[in-house]
Design an enzyme around this catalytic site. Structure first.
Site, PDB file in Angstrom:
ATOM      1  N   GLU A  39     -11.176 137.405  69.394  1.00 22.41           N
ATOM      2  CA  GLU A  39     -11.622 136.178  70.049  1.00 22.41           C
ATOM      3  C   GLU A  39     -13.105 135.859  69.838  1.00 22.41           C
ATOM      4  O   GLU A  39     -13.552 134.781  70.176  1.00 22.41           O
ATOM      5  CB  GLU A  39     -11.314 136.230  71.548  1.00 22.41           C
ATOM      6  N   HIS A  68     -12.482 133.056  74.804  1.00 19.45           N
ATOM      7  CA  HIS A  68     -13.026 132.190  73.754  1.00 19.45           C
ATOM      8  C   HIS A  68     -11.936 131.699  72.800  1.00 19.45           C
ATOM      9  O   HIS A  68     -12.256 131.213  71.703  1.00 19.45           O
ATOM     10  CB  HIS A  68     -14.111 132.923  72.967  1.00 19.45           C
TER      11      HIS A  68
END
Length: 264
Positions: A39, A68
């Site tokens: 991520e 994210h």
């Protein structure tokens, strides 16, 4: 049955570390499955289709995500079609992508579940209720189950580990980028670690260029965080599972750095 789980990959430095370390680890450990948290793989925020392809070509079998997940716009173009990637399952109903998936390597299968904590993070659906729901529908189909709990608070991660003890093969924590040395087999057999750590710049702060982070803490003024460009370190965890019960037999931390690799 052996899982190599790679901690949060941060930016191009982290990807460079995976490229340097993974061939050696594959030879040394011969893992059945290689899973990585991706991520932060694109400049520290999110992941792109090109980076996803790069990680798979390096030998990663599955990618987990976190808070994210949506930071790179092109993820919306491929996440629904990429069944080797999971984002937190407790995002609201209708969110693109999937929260769990089954990875197959030869004659072995691994159910991967991704969850996100709610303490000091956005208030998503309850991760405890969500994982119970997933297990109710999937556990009888799968002997081996890995949970990546992407959470900020160590207490919440520990709570998830105890909640799932004996119900899944392993619970590994991600997100905080600092490897914890509390790896253990819980009493009912689940392998657990609060945080696997990160793969990326070793002299930044959680992978970010440290001057900006220090300025933020000292002044509380807005600053722009960028991934540091220094030497890398590589954090992962190796988990051995029992072929009969599907529960943990052994869990060990892996820590490597660029200088160590150069002088081996």
């Amino acid at each position: 049955m052996r899982i190599l789980f790679i901690g949060d990959i941060v930016g191009s430095v982290g990807r460079k570390a995976v490229k340097a370390c993974l061939p050696r680890l594959k030879t040394k450990l011969n893992p059945t499955f290689i899973i990585a948290n991706g991520e932060n793989a694109a400049a520290g925020r999110g992941i792109t289709a090109a980076i996803t392809k790069e990680l798979f070509e390096l030998g990663v079998h599955g990618i987990t995500m976190g808070n994210h997940t949506w930071d790179q716009k092109d993820i919306f173009d491929f996440i629904d079609d990429e069944d080797r990637m999971v984002r937190p399952a407790n995002f609201p109903k209708g969110t693109p992508g999937r929260g769990f998936t089954t990875i197959k390597v030869k004659d072995q299968e691994l159910l991967i579940i991704n969850l996100q904590g709610r303490t000091f993070l956005p208030p998503l659906d309850c991760p405890f209720e969500k994982v119970d729901s997933i297990l109710e529908s999937q556990k009888k189909k799968h002997k081996y189950v890995l949970v990546d709990f992407h959470a900020e608070a160590t207490s919440e991660k520990l709570a998830m580990g105890w909640h799932l003890d004996g119900k899944v093969s392993a619970v590994v924590g991600t997100h905080t980028h600092v490897q914890t040395h509390d790896e253990r087999l819980l009493p009912s057999g689940t392998a657990y670690v609060t945080d696997v750590g990160m793969v990326g710049p070793q002299d930044g702060i959680l992978g970010m260029e440290r001057t900006a982070v220090m300025q933020k803490f000292r002044t509380q003024l807005p600053v722009r965080f960028v991934v540091d460009e220094g030497k890398w370190h590589f954090h992962a965890v190796c988990i051995d599972l029992d072929p009969i019960s599907g529960l943990g037999k052994k869990i060990q931390l892996i820590r490597m750095d660029e200088d160590q690799l150069l002088f081996e």
